[in-house]
Design a protein around this motif. Structure first.
Motif, PDB file in Angstrom:
ATOM      1  N   LEU A   7       0.859  -1.173   0.000  1.00 43.95           N
ATOM      2  CA  LEU A   7       0.000   0.000   0.000  1.00 43.95           C
ATOM      3  C   LEU A   7       0.900   1.229   0.000  1.00 43.95           C
ATOM      4  O   LEU A   7       1.746   1.406   0.874  1.00 43.95           O
ATOM      5  CB  LEU A   7      -0.897  -0.019   1.234  1.00 43.95           C
ATOM      6  N   SER A  10      -1.906   6.096   2.567  1.00 46.64           N
ATOM      7  CA  SER A  10      -3.179   6.218   3.265  1.00 46.64           C
ATOM      8  C   SER A  10      -3.391   7.696   3.518  1.00 46.64           C
ATOM      9  O   SER A  10      -2.429   8.464   3.647  1.00 46.64           O
ATOM     10  CB  SER A  10      -3.177   5.425   4.579  1.00 46.64           C
ATOM     11  N   THR A  33      -7.636   3.243  -5.910  1.00 41.11           N
ATOM     12  CA  THR A  33      -7.827   3.967  -4.655  1.00 41.11           C
ATOM     13  C   THR A  33      -9.280   3.856  -4.227  1.00 41.11           C
ATOM     14  O   THR A  33     -10.192   4.080  -5.034  1.00 41.11           O
ATOM     15  CB  THR A  33      -7.457   5.449  -4.829  1.00 41.11           C
ATOM     16  N   PRO A  40     -11.828   1.625   7.125  1.00 35.18           N
ATOM     17  CA  PRO A  40     -12.326   0.322   6.660  1.00 35.18           C
ATOM     18  C   PRO A  40     -11.883  -0.833   7.546  1.00 35.18           C
ATOM     19  O   PRO A  40     -10.778  -0.846   8.082  1.00 35.18           O
ATOM     20  CB  PRO A  40     -11.699   0.197   5.267  1.00 35.18           C
ATOM     21  N   PRO A  42     -10.905  -4.899   7.932  1.00 35.53           N
ATOM     22  CA  PRO A  42     -10.144  -5.799   7.050  1.00 35.53           C
ATOM     23  C   PRO A  42     -11.037  -6.518   6.050  1.00 35.53           C
ATOM     24  O   PRO A  42     -10.644  -6.696   4.883  1.00 35.53           O
ATOM     25  CB  PRO A  42      -9.481  -6.769   8.025  1.00 35.53           C
ATOM     26  N   GLN A  44     -13.718  -5.453   4.717  1.00 38.23           N
ATOM     27  CA  GLN A  44     -14.114  -4.525   3.652  1.00 38.23           C
ATOM     28  C   GLN A  44     -12.992  -4.380   2.628  1.00 38.23           C
ATOM     29  O   GLN A  44     -13.237  -4.417   1.418  1.00 38.23           O
ATOM     30  CB  GLN A  44     -14.467  -3.160   4.250  1.00 38.23           C
ATOM     31  N   LEU A  45     -11.768  -4.222   3.102  1.00 41.77           N
ATOM     32  CA  LEU A  45     -10.635  -4.091   2.193  1.00 41.77           C
ATOM     33  C   LEU A  45     -10.449  -5.343   1.351  1.00 41.77           C
ATOM     34  O   LEU A  45     -10.031  -5.269   0.184  1.00 41.77           O
ATOM     35  CB  LEU A  45      -9.361  -3.803   2.989  1.00 41.77           C
ATOM     36  N   LEU A  51      -5.501  -2.816  -4.353  1.00 46.01           N
ATOM     37  CA  LEU A  51      -5.548  -1.473  -3.776  1.00 46.01           C
ATOM     38  C   LEU A  51      -4.130  -0.947  -3.561  1.00 46.01           C
ATOM     39  O   LEU A  51      -3.273  -1.647  -3.029  1.00 46.01           O
ATOM     40  CB  LEU A  51      -6.294  -1.478  -2.439  1.00 46.01           C
ATOM     41  N   VAL A  54      -5.667   4.033   0.222  1.00 48.72           N
ATOM     42  CA  VAL A  54      -6.927   3.974   0.972  1.00 48.72           C
ATOM     43  C   VAL A  54      -7.081   5.286   1.733  1.00 48.72           C
ATOM     44  O   VAL A  54      -6.140   5.742   2.393  1.00 48.72           O
ATOM     45  CB  VAL A  54      -6.940   2.793   1.963  1.00 48.72           C
ATOM     46  N   LEU A  82      -2.536   0.432   8.607  1.00 49.01           N
ATOM     47  CA  LEU A  82      -2.505  -0.053   7.231  1.00 49.01           C
ATOM     48  C   LEU A  82      -1.075  -0.169   6.700  1.00 49.01           C
ATOM     49  O   LEU A  82      -0.846  -0.795   5.662  1.00 49.01           O
ATOM     50  CB  LEU A  82      -3.317   0.878   6.329  1.00 49.01           C
ATOM     51  N   GLU A 408     -15.382   4.988  -5.392  1.00 46.04           N
ATOM     52  CA  GLU A 408     -14.255   4.755  -6.282  1.00 46.04           C
ATOM     53  C   GLU A 408     -14.465   5.594  -7.528  1.00 46.04           C
ATOM     54  O   GLU A 408     -15.591   5.754  -8.011  1.00 46.04           O
ATOM     55  CB  GLU A 408     -14.148   3.280  -6.653  1.00 46.04           C
TER      56      GLU A 408
END
Length: 455
Positions: A7, A10, A33, A40, A42, A44-45, A51, A54, A82, A408
């Motif tokens: 990632l 953030s 993104t 969020p 975990p 949900q991600l 990704l 975030v 994150l 998004e």
């Protein structure tokens, strides 16, 4: 560092439209993104593959320092977990803020506590958005066609109804909000090689500067700033940085020079038959957009902001404008419902008098929630699947009232205000498309562009 390894970023946006602005900059170069309303979970991600960034769309610009203390530390802890290379507190590119509301200084204090960096780079200029920082002073256009104004002489920001900007020197303005020592890398120093800039930055930090503002005027400046930030983040992650989407414009400019990005994605959005526009903006830019809509077949419905401030039940108390809007929609017309037409609208003065008389300071919060409820009602009663929400504070509170989970980018529409695909538990809202537009953003025909789409 390969951008596909982890990632990359953030971020927390202190207003909603600024958050979608960051998402747009990253998505346009192919970095997937997601923008969430709340941090969020975990699971949900896990729904979203690939990704690279975030964000959480916040409302910090409308909060007091005490409210920030109550709401933001836990969000920053979740974002820290994150483990991105950089963490960005995104602030408005016009820096509208005050010690008692929307304090950028207090936001930075909270971020420093969570991420414990030795210093905080501050990048505010964003040339793509017509925001320029020169010798520490901020300049901006009032819409893409206007002249460039020093911010304390800007026709809108100098008269902002909540945080009017009376000082263009960001160091002086920020010094009212934090006791941290503030340094500057100015526009002349940016002409030096990046290695020398890095030495200058180290010198400022060693001399006690805890916040370092970096001027931004040109694309070349962005590339140099991006290199400066990325090299710091690569060596000492996570790097905590604050500023406008100039941060992402700078990073992506540098990444492109290094061949770290693939071919940019091709976006498209089909035309639709109708849209619904909800506006709580007091900007003359939005007023020009509403005027364009009035001359191009949209039904225009004026709302009484005092009535909205006094309303408890959206459907029951606003049945008259809802019925008027539904009649226009059934006739095949698009609709704009608005609370203000520029800073000289008498309704703005009436709303301010009402707030003064009642001792209420939550104008944006209350109006945003009511307008969000109004848009929800119209979308539920019609088959319209594309909308616009205008006004920075309005957007944040409207999105929360609507029950949106995440957004998004679907396609660009105006710099900083992309068309977004909505993710929501409510099946009526899930999959619809909304442009969340700041008051100062977009050409006069923006609503027409949203209606026509892009190919």
């Amino acid at each position: 560092m390969d951008l596909s390894e982890r990632l990359v970023l953030s971020f927390y946006g202190d207003d909603f439209t600024g958050s979608t602005d960051v998402m747009e900059v990253l998505a346009k170069v192919g970095l997937r993104t997601l923008l969430f309303i709340d941090p969020p979970r975990p699971e949900q991600l896990a729904r979203f593959d690939g990704l690279r960034a975030v964000g959480v769309a916040g409302v910090g610009r409308s909060l007091s320092p005490a409210e920030m203390d109550a709401q933001l530390p836990s969000i920053f802890v979740d974002l820290h977990a994150l483990n991105a290379s950089l963490f960005h507190i995104k602030i408005c590119s016009t820096f509208d803020s005050a010690p008692d509301i929307g304090s950028v200084g207090h936001l930075i204090e909270l971020g420093r506590h969570a991420f414990r960096g030795a210093f905080v780079p501050l990048i505010v200029g964003a040339p793509a958005l017509n925001r320029f920082c020169v010798f520490g002073n901020l300049f901006a256009r009032s819409g893409p066609e206007s002249d460039v104004y020093r911010l304390d002489r800007h026709p809108t920001m100098s008269r902002h109804p909540i945080t009017p900007m009376d000082e263009s020197d960001l160091r002086l303005h920020l010094a009212k909000q934090t006791k941290r020592q503030i340094g500057l890398i100015d526009v002349l120093q940016l002409a030096n090689p990046v290695e020398r800039l890095a030495m200058q930055l180290d010198s400022l930090v060693q001399s006690g500067d805890e916040i370092v503002l970096i001027d931004t005027l040109t694309q070349a400046h962005l590339t140099a700033i991006g290199q400066l930030l990325w090299e710091r983040a690569r060596d000492e992650p996570p790097l905590f940085v604050s500023g406008s989407s100039g941060v992402e414009y700078a990073l992506t400019a540098f990444w492109q020079t290094q061949g770290l990005l693939g071919a940019p994605p091709i976006f498209s959005a089909s035309a639709v038959e109708q849209i619904v526009v909800i506006s709580g903006s007091c900007s003359p830019v939005t007023a020009r957009q509403i005027d364009w809509a009035a001359g191009n077949g949209f039904a225009i419905i004026a709302l009484d902001p005092v009535q909205l401030l006094q309303t408890e039940d959206t459907d029951a108390d606003l049945e008259a404008p809802i019925a008027e809007a539904m009649k226009a929609l059934r006739m095949g017309r698009s609709v704009v419902l608005h609370t203000c037409l520029g800073p000289d609208d008498s309704r703005l003065a009436a709303a301010n008098r009402h707030l003064a008389q009642t001792g209420t300071t939550e104008r944006g919060r209350k109006l945003g929630k009511m307008l969000g409820g109004l848009l929800n009602t119209l979308l539920e009663r019609s088959k319209v699947r594309r909308a616009v929400v205008a006004g920075g504070d309005t957007c944040g509170y409207a999105a929360r009232e609507m029950g949106i989970t995440a957004l998004e980018m679907a396609a660009p529409m105006a710099p900083g205000s992309p068309l977004c695909r909505v993710y929501a538990e409510d099946t009526t809202l899930d999959g619809i498309e909304i442009v969340f537009k700041g008051g100062q953003v977009g050409r006069a025909d923006l609503f027409g562009s949203v209606l026509r789409g892009i190919v």
